[in-house]
Structures are given as C-alpha cells and as structure tokens.
Write a protein that holds these residues in place. Structure first.
Motif, short mmCIF file in Angstrom:
data_model
loop_
_atom_site.label_atom_id
_atom_site.label_comp_id
_atom_site.label_asym_id
_atom_site.label_seq_id
_atom_site.Cartn_x
_atom_site.Cartn_y
_atom_site.Cartn_z
N THR A 199 0.93 -1.37 0.14
CA THR A 199 0.13 0.15 -0.36
C THR A 199 1.11 1.24 0.09
O THR A 199 0.48 2.09 -0.47
CB THR A 199 -0.82 0.08 1.12
OG1 THR A 199 -1.62 -1.49 1.66
CG2 THR A 199 -1.79 1.45 1.70
N ASN A 200 2.34 1.58 0.49
CA ASN A 200 3.07 2.52 1.47
C ASN A 200 3.61 2.80 -0.82
O ASN A 200 3.95 3.72 -0.68
CB ASN A 200 4.10 2.12 2.14
CG ASN A 200 3.36 2.30 3.51
OD1 ASN A 200 1.63 2.34 3.94
ND2 ASN A 200 4.14 2.40 4.28
N LYS A 202 2.51 1.36 -3.02
CA LYS A 202 1.10 2.62 -4.39
C LYS A 202 1.51 3.47 -4.48
O LYS A 202 0.70 3.95 -5.42
CB LYS A 202 0.27 1.69 -3.95
CG LYS A 202 -0.72 1.19 -4.50
CD LYS A 202 -2.17 0.37 -4.49
CE LYS A 202 -2.97 0.81 -5.71
NZ LYS A 202 -4.25 -0.03 -5.25
N ASN A 203 1.37 4.42 -2.84
CA ASN A 203 0.88 5.54 -3.19
C ASN A 203 2.02 6.41 -3.40
O ASN A 203 1.79 7.64 -3.14
CB ASN A 203 0.33 5.99 -1.38
CG ASN A 203 -1.26 4.64 -1.30
OD1 ASN A 203 -2.14 5.16 -1.96
ND2 ASN A 203 -1.20 4.67 -0.08
N GLN A 204 3.09 6.10 -3.69
CA GLN A 204 3.80 6.92 -3.96
C GLN A 204 4.57 7.28 -5.50
O GLN A 204 4.76 5.43 -6.08
CB GLN A 204 6.16 6.08 -3.10
CG GLN A 204 6.10 6.37 -1.30
CD GLN A 204 6.72 5.26 -1.07
OE1 GLN A 204 6.42 4.49 -0.45
NE2 GLN A 204 7.99 6.80 -1.07
N ASP A 205 4.99 7.73 -5.51
CA ASP A 205 5.19 7.84 -6.56
C ASP A 205 6.80 7.29 -8.03
O ASP A 205 7.60 7.08 -6.97
CB ASP A 205 5.56 9.77 -7.50
CG ASP A 205 4.66 10.50 -7.52
OD1 ASP A 205 3.10 9.70 -8.01
OD2 ASP A 205 4.28 11.98 -7.29
#
Length: 760
Positions: A199-200, A202-205
C-alpha cells in the motif's frame, strides 16, 4: 519462642486458607484456569467478566508467589482495560507489570508490557513517547529469541512514521519487521506487514514496481495459507496496478485467477465485479467480442442478485461496445435498458449520463434537467468532487447545445472546488471547457488564456508521468537483472544437489528392495492380527451404541411419563381442586358467618395446601418455565424457590448460558442440577449452596458446592443411590464426566463437564 496466642492463630489461618477456595467455584480454579477463563470472556466481548477473572488470578498468583502467572494475568487485565478504552488504567497496570518484570529479570514479559504501553501512546497520539518505549524495547530485545514481539514493535513503529507522513522511514521498519515475522510459524503478522508495504509503495510516485513485488510475495503467502477470500482482493489489486504500468495481459491473467477463486468459493458478488472488470479491460484492448462475453455473464449475475444499479451500468457498457463497433441501433437498445434501470432507483446523475449517449438534442436537454437535480444533491451532501464532475457534465452538454453562457455558469465555482480537492485531472478538464465556452462566445482572449493554462497543466502532468514511467522502467530493469542473477545461482546450486541426490538414490535403492521384502513378510503376519482387533473393536462399538440407544429410550420414556403425570395432575386433580375451592367460596358468599366455624376454616386451609402441593408436584415433574424460557431461567427459578423456603441459601452463578441447548440436553442438565440440590437438602445439613454453570470452549461446566457435613466420595460412587444413578445415566448419554470432592465436615463439590457437540 512462639507466643501461646500465635500457636492458636497459625492453625486457624491455615484452616482458613484450606477452606476459602471451596467457598466460591471461581476461587477453586487454578491460576492458569482463571487466566484461560478470563481470556475466553475477553474473546467473547465480555470485558467486565474478563477483568473479574484476571483480578482473581492476580490475587491468587500473588498469594502463591506465581510471578510469571501474575504477569500473564496483569497483562491480560491491561488488555481488557485497553479493550474498553480505559487508557489511564491500562497504563497504570502496564507500569505495574513492567516494574515486576524488571525486578524478576523477566525479559519477555517486560518487552510485552513496553509494547502494549507504546500502543496506548500511539492511540492517544503521543508519538514521541511511543517511539521512546519502542527504542528501549529494541535495545533490550534479543532478535533470536524475541522475534514475535520485536516484529510487532517494528510494525507499530512504522505506523507512527506513517501517521507523520514519513513513508520512507515507515517502509524501513516494515521491512525489518517482515524479515523477523517470516521466521514465525503464524503468518498473520507477515501478511499484515506485506499488505502495508504494498500500500505504501503504491501511493508513492515511481514506486509501482516495488508495490508489485510485495503484492506478488503477499499472493504467494496467502496461497500457502489457503486464504482464498483475501487472495481474490490481492489479485484484483495487482491487476489494477499492472494495468497502470501498461501490462494488460498480466493484469488480465490475475483477474482471471481471482475469478476462478471466486467461483471456487461460490462468491457471486465477487464474480459479478470481476466479470465486469474483465469486460471493461478487454474493451480497452479493442477485443469487443471477449468484452461482450464477460459483460453478459456479469449482467446475468447482477439480475439474479436484483442489483439494479450494477445491471444498468453493465447494460450501458454493452451499449458502448455496440457504439464502438458501429452498431448504433443495438447501442440505443442497451442505453434504453440502462436508462430504465437508473430511473427505477432514482439515480438522476446516471440517468443524465445515459441520455447524453443517445446523441440527440432532446435527450441532451432532458439530461440537463437530471444533472440539475443531481447537482443540488451533491451540494447538499458536501460532495466536492461529485459536484465538480456534475458541473463538467452539464458544461459539456451546454457547449454542444451552443449555450456558452450556461456552460460558464456551470463551470464558475468548479475551479476553486477542484483546487481545494487538489485534483489536477479535474482542473485540466475545467480549463479545457472554459476555453471552449469563451471561444463559443467570441471572447478569444479569455479562450486563449484558458487554453494556455490547460496546455501548461497538461505538459506538467505529462512530464511527471514520463518521469514516473522512466523510474518504473529502470526499477523493472534492475529487478529483472537481479532475478536473472539469482536464477543462475539457484540453477548451479540445484545441479550440485541433484548429483548428490542421485548418488544417495543408488545406495538406498538396494537397501529399499531388501527392506521391502522383509516388510512384506512382517505385514502379512501383522495384518491378520490387526483384522482380529478391528473386528473386536467394531463389535464393542456396536454394543456401546446399543447400550446408549437403550439408555436414551429409557430416559426419554421417563421424561414422557413425567410429562404425562404432570399434565394429568394439572388438568385433572388440579382442575377438580380448583372447582372445590370455587364451591367453598360460593358457600362463604351465601353464609358469611361460616368463617367462624373452625371445621370450615380447617377444611379451607387443607384445600389451599392441597392445591399448592399439586402445583408443586406438577412443576417438579415437568417445569413449564424450562420449555418457555430456557435452561438459565429454569435453574434461576429453582434456586430462588429454595431461597424463599428458607431451608437453604442458594447462590446461582451463570456464565455464557445464552447458548442454545437442544431439548434433551436442557432437560437432562436441569434434572442433574435438580437432583444434586435435592440431595443437598436431604443429606448434607448445609446452610449454603453454590450452583455455577458456564459455557466455554464448546463445553458446559457445572459446579455444585455446599458447606455441609460431607461424605466419602469413593464409597458413595461405589454404592450410588437412585439419585446418583440417575445423574450417571444422564451423563453417560451426554458423554459427560463428573468429579466429586468431599471429606468429613468440609462440604462437597460436584464438578461436571458436558461437551456441546452436534450430538448434544
């Protein structure tokens, strides 16, 4: 030298300690049993009773100097306080546990106390205090022995950093926790850590590749644990992520795996959503035939589930497919069905969006009215992005209808709303439509200004996307190279192992052949003996089953006879006595002075006594309250009736009797308790009696304890009376067990355990 009064007090104190546990069943339990009961109550969402048992366990452990058990109970008490949100008391209890653990040099309990204390600080938002405790824990822990608690600490540490927006630090601790949790037999924690890592990232560019790797690892682990329902969601999430990177074939493969799993567990809702996702994905790849096949399967499930919204959404997608292949007539039919579905549930926004697809002026004007209703709903509900999307829908139609002023009115508040929500995609669409609306009005300077903003934002988004794609490709390339290197190393190692295995196989082959021949001879001799034993065991089991059936028939017959006699007493003799009582009352009404006649008074009193006795006998034979209100109320009534008689003080203590007992078990348990209480009244010469029933771990536990004169259990069980024989017969039918503890002048305790299996 001991003083005379001390010589008297010491034996009395020892006697008190010996008798005290028998005064209450809970105190008669050992400390581990008290802790087990407390944990069971906490697992059943009963924190108040759990706290009672934990406190009793702490007191008992202190008295017996059982320090480790005292710490177990103390930590359990802290957990129950944490459960109900009493954080102040939780911290106080954890402080007590930590001090005791430090004084005893008990590292495992000390680490658990610190970890739970850090969790409380985290919940309260006191992050520096939580970090300080976690740092102490890490320094004190032994990684080889305290893997579980250290992994949980790293997980909590990651949550602290995530709350502060420091994802890199959070991921660092998640990876440390994962490395430790992977070595534990229980995979629950490592699954949680892998999920958070995916999840982490996935949310990082520029970190989609890392997210993909952790999702793949998570899927492999879930497959081993047979967690199919969560595995479906993981495959779906990985498919969405792969689609973002442009890997459509692999994304579709994961959706198909998820669909197969959903079919295996017969989850029709998941099947419907997955079929719909597959249909949309195939359309994006211009595979309309495959798209139609999956969408039609999804539509069938939606109609079967009466999911009107989903059915209409699928019908609209089928219309889009027909429009894409140049078949407008079929597209219009699907759109009509979709519109009818959205209308039946009053979804104005989707009605409007469907009407737009007809590409007719009248339909577009109707769509505007529906969008207006939807806009008011979005505004009243405070849905910012929903309001922006609805205004954009309205503006596009108004521009198509050459209503530039209306489009500008629709778009006017949208810029501020999109900026507030931080949505660059919506802002991009707003700049574009504002430029078109101003151009339609002939206001070319404003149109150029908005077009320039649109292009600038578009370039900015494009550059960011390109940077992300390059970063993803580099990461993917590095990952492929690493995998190739690891594969080569693995191949070389496997070849060496294969050579060693082949050599061992040759050596073992001859030994196995010789051993097989010897084993055959032994097996032939053994088999004949086994068959004889199996036959004997089968005959014994059949005999036992026959005896059980006879016992069941006997007890059922006894209960039926009790019921019949109780009914006859109630309906026959009871009714007759009630009629006689009415006649007595009639005589009294005709002759008021008859009350003074002593023989009349005596007859009236004896008649009342007879009515009461008939009711009592009828009730004892078949208590109506048991059939009407269940076992707990029937036993409560039995105990209260004895209390009212004044012959004995009875305490009834039920735990977890909301369990639904079948009729045979309920009546058997009632008869067992009734018989034990009756024996106490007849023989024990007791002043107090405790009746405790509790349901735990799929078993019914009964404790009946008195403070009477006691008896010799061995002699009593060898020569049981009719009452005890009845109890033993009922327990045999229920597969129950009974233990008896008693001695002269020390009361008696009957402990009974009955398994609550499907048989009971």
């Amino acid at each position: 030298m001991m003083r005379p009064e001390a010589r008297i007090k010491m034996p009395l104190f020892a006697l008190l300690l010996a008798v005290l546990p028998n005064l209450c069943p809970a105190l008669a339990l050992s400390t581990p049993e008290l802790i087990k009961k407390a944990q069971a109550h906490l697992d059943q969402d009963q924190p108040d009773s759990a706290q009672w048992f934990f406190n009793k366990a702490i007191q008992q452990a202190k008295l017996k100097r059982q320090h480790q058990l005292q710490l177990d109970a103390g930590l359990g008490l802290a957990e129950s306080c944490f459960y109900i949100g009493d954080y102040a008391r939780t911290k106080d209890q954890l402080e007590i546990c930590a001090n005791l653990a430090q004084s005893r040099a008990d590292r495992p309990h000390l680490l658990l106390a610190w970890l739970k204390h850090a969790e409380v600080h985290f919940i309260e938002g006191s992050w520096p205090e939580a970090e300080a405790l976690l740092a102490k824990l890490e320094k004190k822990a032994n990684p080889a022995q305290d893997q579980a608690v250290l992994a949980r600490a790293y997980n909590l540490w990651a949550k602290v950093y995530s709350q502060q927006g420091q994802l890199n630090q959070a991921n660092f601790y998640l990876k440390k926790g994962k490395n430790l949790a992977q070595q534990l037999p229980d995979k629950t924690l490592v699954i949680e850590l892998l999920t958070q890592l995916a999840t982490n990232y996935k949310n990082q560019d520029g970190a989609l590749v890392q997210a993909q790797l952790y999702l793949e690892e998570l899927i492999a682990l879930r497959a081993k644990t047979q967690d199919q329902r969560n595995l479906i969601g993981d495959h779906q999430e990985l498919a969405e992520l792969l689609q973002q990177t442009g890997d459509y074939p692999t994304a579709q493969a994961h959706r198909l795996k998820a669909l197969k799993l959903a079919e295996s567990i017969q989850d029709s809702l998941q099947q419907m959503e997955l079929l719909y996702s597959l249909g949309l994905a195939y359309r994006q790849q211009n595979q309309i035939q495959s798209s139609n096949a999956y969408l039609n399967r999804s539509l069938k499930l939606a109609l079967m589930k009466n999911n009107t919204f989903k059915a209409a959404e699928i019908q609209r997608s089928l219309g889009d497919n027909q429009a894409q292949v140049g078949n407008p007539a079929q597209a219009q039919k699907w759109y009509q069905k979709a519109r009818h579905g959205f209308s039946s549930i009053g979804n104005d926004l989707e009605i409007g969006r469907t009407l737009v697809l007809f590409q007719q002026v009248d339909s577009s004007r109707k769509a505007l009215s529906y969008f207006g209703k939807a806009l008011q709903s979005k505004i009243s509900n405070g849905e910012i992005l929903g309001e922006v999307e609805t205004r954009l829908d309205m503006a596009r139609i108004q521009i198509d209808l050459k209503d530039a002023a209306g489009a500008l009115r629709s778009l006017q508040p949208s810029v501020t709303l999109a900026q507030t929500a931080g949505s660059r995609e919506h802002l991009l669409a707003i700049w574009d439509n504002l430029a078109r609306a101003h151009a339609l009005q002939g206001n070319f300077n404003a149109a150029y200004s908005f077009a320039e903003r649109h292009q600038h934002l578009k370039d900015s988004i494009f550059n960011l996307e390109q940077s992300r794609i390059i970063s993803e490709m580099n990461a993917r390339f590095d990952n492929v190279a690493l995998r190739d290197s690891l594969q080569q190393t693995e191949i070389a190692r496997n070849r060496a192992e294969l050579r060693q295995k082949n050599l061992l196989n040759y050596l073992l082959g001859g030994a196995l052949l010789a051993g097989a021949f010897i084993a055959f001879l032994l097996f032939r001799n053994y088999r004949s003996g086994v068959e004889q034993r199996v036959q004997a065991e089968r005959m014994a089991a059949l005999e036992k089953q026959r005896e059980a059936e006879q016992l069941r028939s006997m007890i059922n017959g006894e209960e039926q006879e009790r019921k019949r006699i109780a009914q006859e007493l109630h309906d026959g003799l009871g009714t007759l006595l009630a009629t006689v009582k009415l006649q007595f009352n009639a005589v009294q009404n005709e002759r008021p002075d008859i009350d003074t006649v002593k023989s009349y008074q005596k007859a009236d009193s004896l008649l009342d006594e007879a009515c009461t006795e008939v009711r009592k006998i009828s009730y004892n034979l078949m208590p109506a309250i048991l059939q009407q209100y269940g076992l707990e109320y029937a036993l409560q009534d039995l105990c209260e009736g004895i209390n009212r008689s004044g012959r004995l003080e009875v305490s009834f203590i039920p735990f977890g009797l909301d369990y639904t007992f079948d009729d045979q078990t309920a009546i058997s348990v009632y008869r067992i308790v009734q018989e034990l209480v009756k024996n106490t009244l007849r023989h024990a010469e007791a002043s107090e009696l405790i009746v405790q029933l509790s349901v735990e771990d799929d078993a019914l536990n009964i404790v009946v304890e008195d403070n009477g004169q006691g008896f010799d259990p061995a002699e009593k069980l060898q020569n049981p009376g009719i009452g005890l024989q009845s109890i033993q017969s009922r327990l045999a039918l229920l597969d129950g067990k009974m233990e008896v503890e008693s001695s002269a002048q020390a009361g008696a305790t009957f402990t009974i355990d009955i398994p609550l299996t499907p048989k009971n």
